[in-house]
Scaffold this motif. Sequence first.
Motif, PDB file in Angstrom:
ATOM      1  N   ASP A 100      38.243  63.066  39.442  1.00 42.57           N
ATOM      2  CA  ASP A 100      38.208  64.143  39.943  1.00 42.57           C
ATOM      3  C   ASP A 100      38.222  64.365  41.435  1.00 42.57           C
ATOM      4  O   ASP A 100      38.658  65.185  42.028  1.00 42.57           O
ATOM      5  CB  ASP A 100      37.542  65.268  39.510  1.00 42.57           C
ATOM      6  N   GLU A 101      37.466  63.547  41.927  1.00 41.42           N
ATOM      7  CA  GLU A 101      37.249  63.221  43.431  1.00 41.42           C
ATOM      8  C   GLU A 101      38.398  62.584  44.232  1.00 41.42           C
ATOM      9  O   GLU A 101      38.222  62.045  45.470  1.00 41.42           O
ATOM     10  CB  GLU A 101      35.866  62.707  43.851  1.00 41.42           C
ATOM     11  N   HIS A 102      39.391  61.953  43.445  1.00 43.54           N
ATOM     12  CA  HIS A 102      40.483  61.263  43.883  1.00 43.54           C
ATOM     13  C   HIS A 102      40.168  59.987  44.320  1.00 43.54           C
ATOM     14  O   HIS A 102      40.703  59.464  45.317  1.00 43.54           O
ATOM     15  CB  HIS A 102      41.316  62.116  45.167  1.00 43.54           C
ATOM     16  N   VAL A 103      39.214  59.360  43.415  1.00 47.20           N
ATOM     17  CA  VAL A 103      39.084  57.864  43.785  1.00 47.20           C
ATOM     18  C   VAL A 103      40.099  57.235  42.805  1.00 47.20           C
ATOM     19  O   VAL A 103      39.819  57.579  41.647  1.00 47.20           O
ATOM     20  CB  VAL A 103      37.386  57.424  43.466  1.00 47.20           C
ATOM     21  N   PRO A 104      40.978  56.612  43.461  1.00 44.26           N
ATOM     22  CA  PRO A 104      41.883  55.842  42.596  1.00 44.26           C
ATOM     23  C   PRO A 104      41.336  54.625  41.819  1.00 44.26           C
ATOM     24  O   PRO A 104      40.619  54.105  42.149  1.00 44.26           O
ATOM     25  CB  PRO A 104      43.084  55.493  43.498  1.00 44.26           C
ATOM     26  N   HIS A 105      41.870  54.424  40.485  1.00 48.15           N
ATOM     27  CA  HIS A 105      41.361  53.496  39.546  1.00 48.15           C
ATOM     28  C   HIS A 105      42.675  52.345  39.324  1.00 48.15           C
ATOM     29  O   HIS A 105      43.818  52.870  39.188  1.00 48.15           O
ATOM     30  CB  HIS A 105      41.139  53.919  38.383  1.00 48.15           C
ATOM     31  N   PHE A 106      42.533  51.149  39.556  1.00 51.87           N
ATOM     32  CA  PHE A 106      43.629  50.022  39.451  1.00 51.87           C
ATOM     33  C   PHE A 106      43.059  49.284  38.478  1.00 51.87           C
ATOM     34  O   PHE A 106      41.809  49.099  38.098  1.00 51.87           O
ATOM     35  CB  PHE A 106      43.731  49.380  40.723  1.00 51.87           C
ATOM     36  N   ALA A 107      43.907  48.605  37.908  1.00 47.47           N
ATOM     37  CA  ALA A 107      43.933  47.350  36.944  1.00 47.47           C
ATOM     38  C   ALA A 107      44.384  46.143  37.475  1.00 47.47           C
ATOM     39  O   ALA A 107      45.576  46.097  38.098  1.00 47.47           O
ATOM     40  CB  ALA A 107      44.531  47.611  35.319  1.00 47.47           C
ATOM     41  N   LEU A 108      43.538  44.987  37.348  1.00 50.92           N
ATOM     42  CA  LEU A 108      44.216  43.702  37.952  1.00 50.92           C
ATOM     43  C   LEU A 108      44.058  42.706  37.021  1.00 50.92           C
ATOM     44  O   LEU A 108      42.967  42.330  36.633  1.00 50.92           O
ATOM     45  CB  LEU A 108      43.374  43.539  39.312  1.00 50.92           C
ATOM     46  N   ASP A 109      44.975  41.829  36.783  1.00 45.62           N
ATOM     47  CA  ASP A 109      44.673  40.730  35.941  1.00 45.62           C
ATOM     48  C   ASP A 109      44.769  39.433  36.754  1.00 45.62           C
ATOM     49  O   ASP A 109      45.658  39.192  37.360  1.00 45.62           O
ATOM     50  CB  ASP A 109      46.148  40.755  35.049  1.00 45.62           C
ATOM     51  N   LEU A 110      43.748  38.755  36.181  1.00 45.58           N
ATOM     52  CA  LEU A 110      43.327  37.416  37.141  1.00 45.58           C
ATOM     53  C   LEU A 110      43.634  36.195  36.374  1.00 45.58           C
ATOM     54  O   LEU A 110      42.707  35.197  36.447  1.00 45.58           O
ATOM     55  CB  LEU A 110      41.905  37.623  37.880  1.00 45.58           C
ATOM     56  N   GLY A 111      44.594  36.474  35.435  1.00 43.06           N
ATOM     57  CA  GLY A 111      44.814  35.347  34.523  1.00 43.06           C
ATOM     58  C   GLY A 111      45.017  33.918  35.060  1.00 43.06           C
ATOM     59  O   GLY A 111      45.007  32.952  34.544  1.00 43.06           O
ATOM     60  N   ALA A 112      45.539  33.817  36.456  1.00 40.82           N
ATOM     61  CA  ALA A 112      45.832  32.655  37.109  1.00 40.82           C
ATOM     62  C   ALA A 112      44.756  31.989  37.561  1.00 40.82           C
ATOM     63  O   ALA A 112      44.682  30.799  38.268  1.00 40.82           O
ATOM     64  CB  ALA A 112      46.935  32.885  38.173  1.00 40.82           C
ATOM     65  N   LEU A 113      43.550  32.623  37.426  1.00 40.39           N
ATOM     66  CA  LEU A 113      42.243  32.233  38.262  1.00 40.39           C
ATOM     67  C   LEU A 113      41.099  31.737  37.404  1.00 40.39           C
ATOM     68  O   LEU A 113      41.484  31.936  35.921  1.00 40.39           O
ATOM     69  CB  LEU A 113      41.615  33.226  39.104  1.00 40.39           C
ATOM     70  N   GLU A 114      40.193  30.979  37.701  1.00 44.52           N
ATOM     71  CA  GLU A 114      39.179  30.458  36.601  1.00 44.52           C
ATOM     72  C   GLU A 114      38.522  31.386  35.940  1.00 44.52           C
ATOM     73  O   GLU A 114      37.692  32.280  36.625  1.00 44.52           O
ATOM     74  CB  GLU A 114      38.395  29.412  37.447  1.00 44.52           C
ATOM     75  N   LYS A 115      38.608  31.559  34.788  1.00 42.89           N
ATOM     76  CA  LYS A 115      37.965  32.544  33.920  1.00 42.89           C
ATOM     77  C   LYS A 115      36.362  32.586  33.930  1.00 42.89           C
ATOM     78  O   LYS A 115      35.729  33.424  34.177  1.00 42.89           O
ATOM     79  CB  LYS A 115      38.353  32.676  32.336  1.00 42.89           C
ATOM     80  N   SER A 116      35.933  31.441  33.656  1.00 45.31           N
ATOM     81  CA  SER A 116      34.346  31.013  33.757  1.00 45.31           C
ATOM     82  C   SER A 116      33.816  31.228  35.131  1.00 45.31           C
ATOM     83  O   SER A 116      32.578  31.987  34.964  1.00 45.31           O
ATOM     84  CB  SER A 116      34.028  29.564  33.228  1.00 45.31           C
ATOM     85  N   VAL A 117      34.429  31.409  35.888  1.00 44.92           N
ATOM     86  CA  VAL A 117      33.645  31.665  37.344  1.00 44.92           C
ATOM     87  C   VAL A 117      33.479  32.967  37.445  1.00 44.92           C
ATOM     88  O   VAL A 117      32.402  33.494  38.060  1.00 44.92           O
ATOM     89  CB  VAL A 117      34.465  30.864  38.584  1.00 44.92           C
ATOM     90  N   ILE A 118      34.453  34.029  37.089  1.00 43.10           N
ATOM     91  CA  ILE A 118      34.291  35.334  37.242  1.00 43.10           C
ATOM     92  C   ILE A 118      33.397  35.775  36.216  1.00 43.10           C
ATOM     93  O   ILE A 118      32.547  36.832  36.582  1.00 43.10           O
ATOM     94  CB  ILE A 118      35.922  35.792  36.836  1.00 43.10           C
ATOM     95  N   GLU A 119      33.577  35.229  35.170  1.00 39.46           N
ATOM     96  CA  GLU A 119      32.446  35.796  33.936  1.00 39.46           C
ATOM     97  C   GLU A 119      31.124  35.435  34.284  1.00 39.46           C
ATOM     98  O   GLU A 119      30.170  36.235  34.422  1.00 39.46           O
ATOM     99  CB  GLU A 119      32.859  34.926  32.791  1.00 39.46           C
ATOM    100  N   SER A 120      30.873  34.397  35.118  1.00 45.24           N
ATOM    101  CA  SER A 120      29.456  33.927  35.512  1.00 45.24           C
ATOM    102  C   SER A 120      29.154  34.877  36.625  1.00 45.24           C
ATOM    103  O   SER A 120      27.884  35.416  36.489  1.00 45.24           O
ATOM    104  CB  SER A 120      29.426  32.645  35.794  1.00 45.24           C
TER     105      SER A 120
END
Length: 341
Positions: A100-120
Amino acid sequence: MAAIYQAVHRRASSLFCRFHSTYVKKMRYLNELKEDDGFCRQAQTSGTFYLFHNLSPFLQKVGKKYLLPQLSAAEMKRILEKLKETEQWIEKSVLIGCSDEHVPHFALDLGALEKSVIESELQGSFTDLRKALFVVDVKDSPLLASAQALLRWHESHQYCSKTGQPTQKNLAGSKRVCHASGITYYPQMSPVVITLVSDGSRCLLTRQPSFPQGMYTALSGFCDLGESVEEALRREVAEEVGLEVESFQYSASQHWPFPSSCLMIACHALVGGQQTEISMNSLELEEARWFGLEEVLEGLKRDHASSKQDDGSFLPWFPPRQAIAHKLINEWVKQQTSRPT
């Protein structure tokens, strides 16, 4: 000159929206983000991001709850630096809404990057959407579904169907353009009619072989090209269970990401009391039968785990409240219990 015009236009839009509701202001703001790449690029520096990996959303478990974290632009930059990637990755995101305060929300797919590093790094895990939809807070499920659907659409529309040339998304992700042909592609949904059939005192629920054991739900089927909702509803009921609909009533609609971004159009249908013998289409269904009020009430109390019996069989249970079929079944129960005895 173009930049000056856009700035003046945004100022005028801001003044115009001052007299409108919060909802109208949000819709106008989101529309500007979709239409103006420069404005959207600026918004990405102050927006929040929901992460996916090969279309699986990122969740964090806190106690018994699963949370859907929002990352700030600064946190996104830190993660990308950790992965030795540039900030240009952020431009691959898609706009999915705003506060409601106009903070935009985005979705980003990082499928090409290392999953375990992001999760950790973020202390969470990427979770299959079929599970994620039913473990997060109910208010977050629609956002998850629409975000994944938009990311999936971009993944499957990389090339123009006429020229075979690559298409390019606008920054917000609201469209893709083939510059070779001039064709603009917009995300679409497939209309599906989902119908709870009743004979006045019972409702008809069905199973497909692919369903979890014990789960029954309302009839559903895609609208054929050129069909109205009414025609699709009557055809599906006739095809699937061999019954003819006398009348029907619209209930509600819902976006559903399975199998691939559908608009679920939910209706109640009534068949004549003299014509209730089911003739099931076994190519489509595993079982179709009538349920009385008491059996439906018991089924609503169960889930997949609690429906399992000691002998390995399953008592009937119904889709959870995130699914529009649950709403249809609840509405039918309220109708039955409010009838004069």
